[in-house]
Design a protein around this motif. Sequence first.
Motif, PDB file in Angstrom:
ATOM      1  N   HIS A 174       0.209   1.591   3.564  1.00 41.25           N
ATOM      2  CA  HIS A 174       0.676   0.835   4.731  1.00 41.25           C
ATOM      3  C   HIS A 174       1.864  -0.127   4.357  1.00 41.25           C
ATOM      4  CE1 HIS A 174      -3.006   2.150   6.147  1.00 41.25           C
ATOM      5  NE2 HIS A 174      -2.346   2.187   7.198  1.00 41.25           N
ATOM      6  N   GLY A 175       2.528   0.386   3.119  1.00 42.97           N
ATOM      7  CA  GLY A 175       3.863  -0.375   2.797  1.00 42.97           C
ATOM      8  C   GLY A 175       3.791  -1.606   1.895  1.00 42.97           C
ATOM      9  N   MET A 176       2.508  -1.622   1.251  1.00 42.81           N
ATOM     10  CA  MET A 176       2.268  -2.708   0.252  1.00 42.81           C
ATOM     11  C   MET A 176       1.885  -2.138  -0.904  1.00 42.81           C
ATOM     12  SD  MET A 176      -0.205  -5.068   2.878  1.00 42.81           S
ATOM     13  CE  MET A 176      -0.904  -3.583   3.419  1.00 42.81           C
ATOM     14  N   GLN A 177       2.083  -2.996  -1.887  1.00 48.69           N
ATOM     15  CA  GLN A 177       1.524  -2.487  -3.521  1.00 48.69           C
ATOM     16  C   GLN A 177       0.992  -3.777  -4.137  1.00 48.69           C
ATOM     17  OE1 GLN A 177       4.918  -2.260  -5.852  1.00 48.69           O
ATOM     18  NE2 GLN A 177       3.993  -1.559  -7.620  1.00 48.69           N
ATOM     19  N   VAL A 178      -0.424  -3.301  -4.298  1.00 50.62           N
ATOM     20  CA  VAL A 178      -1.365  -4.116  -4.983  1.00 50.62           C
ATOM     21  C   VAL A 178      -0.732  -4.335  -6.647  1.00 50.62           C
ATOM     22  CG1 VAL A 178      -3.727  -4.653  -6.069  1.00 50.62           C
ATOM     23  CG2 VAL A 178      -3.336  -3.622  -3.807  1.00 50.62           C
ATOM     24  N   VAL A 179      -0.659  -5.601  -7.116  1.00 54.86           N
ATOM     25  CA  VAL A 179       0.006  -5.938  -8.401  1.00 54.86           C
ATOM     26  C   VAL A 179      -0.939  -6.839  -9.304  1.00 54.86           C
ATOM     27  CG1 VAL A 179       2.561  -5.419  -7.783  1.00 54.86           C
ATOM     28  CG2 VAL A 179       1.582  -7.811  -7.518  1.00 54.86           C
ATOM     29  N   GLY A 180      -2.056  -7.049  -8.406  1.00 48.17           N
ATOM     30  CA  GLY A 180      -3.041  -7.944  -9.390  1.00 48.17           C
ATOM     31  C   GLY A 180      -4.287  -8.132  -8.582  1.00 48.17           C
TER      32      GLY A 180
END
Length: 186
Positions: A174-180
């Motif tokens: 859905h166009g997001m990136q988990v980074v932490g």
Amino acid sequence: MKRNVFLWSAWAAIPAVFSSLKAFAMPRTAKGFKVNAGDARFGVHYKMKGVTLNILDIKISGKDTDGDIAVFEQTGLTPNGGPPLHIHPQQDEWFYVVEGEYLFQVGEDKFQLKAGDTIFLPRNVKHAFLQKTQTGKMVVTYMPAGKMEEFFVVTDQWSSPPSKETIEAAFADHGMQVVGPPLSAG
């Protein structure tokens, strides 16, 4: 010479054709509307199962705005909870705290917010929030709307806490990136 003029004229018209197709595919609402307190635009109250227990009500849909903006009311039911640190590469976000208190991280900066406070989260900047009070309420705006409505449909369908990999995949789809990880209360 006339052939070149025709070709250049046809080439120049292509953006107008695509613009017309976009309007056909996702027409902008032409009439104002009201969404009552406690109601959702289309009568569906989405729960963010697995990430938080929060309820998200669409107030203004991307379907209303040709994808330009989506506005949600988020009822916070997860003390010391919030989403993982993530990035929206294509969207800015704006939050207005209606009630409760929250801790936000935007980039490396942390901000304490209470009722009446506003925070802007630019696209491509990592961010997360933590609900500090038992309950809370925020107005959340996404610009452009992106796939946020579809994201909340997915999280609402989870019947048990999803794995970290499932959460990361749903964000990515859905166009997001988990980074932490999510913020911690400690």
